[in-house]
Design an enzyme around this catalytic site. Structure first.
Site, PDB file in Angstrom:
ATOM      1  N   TYR A 125       0.844  -1.188   0.000  1.00 14.71           N
ATOM      2  CA  TYR A 125       0.000   0.000   0.000  1.00 14.71           C
ATOM      3  C   TYR A 125       0.882   1.242   0.000  1.00 14.71           C
ATOM      4  CZ  TYR A 125      -3.054   3.722   1.494  1.00 14.71           C
ATOM      5  OH  TYR A 125      -3.732   4.898   1.543  1.00 14.71           O
ATOM      6  N   GLU A 177      -3.837   7.316  -4.038  1.00 15.75           N
ATOM      7  CA  GLU A 177      -3.503   6.054  -3.373  1.00 15.75           C
ATOM      8  C   GLU A 177      -3.372   4.923  -4.396  1.00 15.75           C
ATOM      9  OE1 GLU A 177      -6.019   4.761   0.193  1.00 15.75           O
ATOM     10  OE2 GLU A 177      -6.773   3.448  -1.372  1.00 15.75           O
TER      11      GLU A 177
END
Ligand code: GDP
Ligand code: MN
Length: 390
Positions: free
Chosen positions: A113, A201
């Site tokens: 991530y 993101e």
């Protein structure tokens, strides 16, 4: 009580995955080859130009599509068509799937991530890294906070080299990848800054079996006050306007924050927070809100009138609950707007809770027209729901 409606946030624009991918491509962030389709046939057509195996993904503005069945894999073109058909028939967390992304399936070795998020409280841009890719960031924060590395970037200094190294170390990837990782992170940061993002993101950022970094998913949120600077984003926005209902389109034209819902209690408030709280109260007392409608701060009587016209013209709305907390918004101005809209667009039962700036004057105007004004929003919500059920 549970806050059902807290997903609405004013003045932010969430991009679809396929829109975010376009920005990624522009910044040379590697994404799997693919394209977006609105029908199973179109999906198959796209796959014809790709290498098998494939992945077919629902394009909706909510996360957790994987778990909801909105991400499927296929080996053959026929399977692509079938999967697309299935997904295009889905509604995920209340959002009807209108498009699917068809892409080459990446052979993934590891998922990470990475993301940048605007931190208003600290006036920083937070650079987040976690080796637990594929898990929603909210869940990482809740369940595995120790896995999350948060580095706070001073916006005047920008992203620093050492931060990228620290992030890389946190992911424990092998050294050969560093150059690619560094380029990717700086690109994502540049995108974040240049597009006035609130969030950019990549989850998951995949390391493929061929040792390539690939952005498997994109989540980009833009501060929509900056849309005028970005013609490509305006185009995304216009496409959204095209698929809007007549009422939503009107709201857009009037500069109102409006979202249509399933219920029958019309809701009008000033400020996104108050409006959401109003919707929550309606549902707490057993009613169903028909909409989210925020007139913002300092609305004129004309704006109040246009806002109210949307609800008065909506036939499924039985009662309108107006909740105003006067600050820069003046209660007398709101009252004038209400009275003239009711005259112009035809009456419906209205329940008004109104306190704050020029409250007395506002009340006087409404009471002259037999509209009773309440102080308590709980009481007002209860009455609105009762009236609607009558
Ligand atoms: P989300 O559930 O809405 O976040 O959708 P994602 O695009 O992030 O996909 C969810 C999960 O599906 C990912 O975390 C991966 O595990 C898996 N996935 C998606 N695309 C691919 C792919 O190309 N290859 C592989 N192996 N897995 C994928
Ligand atoms: Mn994801």
């Amino acid at each position: 009580m549970t806050l059902k409606f807290s997903i609405f946030r004013g003045s932010l624009m969430n991009l679809y995955e396929y829109e975010g991918r376009l920005l990624f491509k522009k910044y040379r962030i590697p994404v799997p080859s693919g394209g977006v389709a609105s029908s199973p046939r179109e999906a198959k057509k796209i796959a014809e130009k790709l290498k098998s195996p494939y992945v077919i993904k629902a394009q909706v503005l909510v996360g957790g599509r994987g778990k909801a069945g909105g991400v499927q894999f296929a080996e053959s073109l026929e399977e692509v068509e079938k999967a697309a058909e299935k997904i295009l028939d889905m509604t995920i967390k209340g959002f009807k799937v209108e498009k699917v992304l068809v892409a080459e399936k990446v052979d993934i070795e590891r998922e990470s991530y990475v993301g940048f998020i605007l931190n208003r409280g600290d006036r920083t841009i937070d650079f987040l890294t976690s080796p637990l890719g594929g898990v929603d960031i909210e869940e990482i924060v809740r369940q595995y906070p120790e896995s999350l590395l948060r580095q706070q970037i001073d916006p005047l200094l920008g992203l620093q080299e050492f931060m990228v190294r620290k992030s890389f170390k946190h992911l424990n990837l092998s050294k050969e990848i560093y150059k690619d990782f560094r380029a990717l992170i700086f690109s994502l940061y540049r995108l974040f800054i240049e597009y006035d993002c609130e969030l950019a993101e990549i989850n998951p950022l995949a390391l493929s079996k061929e040792k390539m970094l690939v952005a498997i998913d994109s989540k980009v949120t833009i501060d929509d006050n900056s849309l005028y600077k970005h013609p490509d984003l305006l185009e995304f926005k216009n496409r959204r306007v095209e698929s809007m209902s007549e009422i939503e389109r009107k709201a857009e034209l009037y500069g109102l924050n409006y979202v249509e819902l399933e219920g029958y209690v019309g809701v009008l408030g000033n400020g996104a927070g108050l409006t959401m709280a109003t919707m929550d109260l309606v549902s707490y007392y057993g009613g169903e809100p028909a909409n989210f409608l925020d007139i913002g701060g300092g609305a004129t009587r004309e704006k109040v009138g246009s806002a109210l016209s949307l609800l008065l013209e909506n036939r499924k709305i039985k009662v309108i609950f107006i909740n105003i907390l006067g600050g820069i918004t003046r209660c007398d101005e709101v009252a004038e707007g209400i009275v003239s809209a009711l005259k112009k667009y035809g009456a419906k039962p209205v329940v008004v809770r109104m306190i704050g700036t020029r409250e007395k004057e506002g009340r006087r105007i409404l009471e002259k027209h037999d509209i009773h004004v309440l102080d308590s929003m709980e009481e007002a919500a209860k009455i609105a729901v009762e009236l609607a059920k009558r």
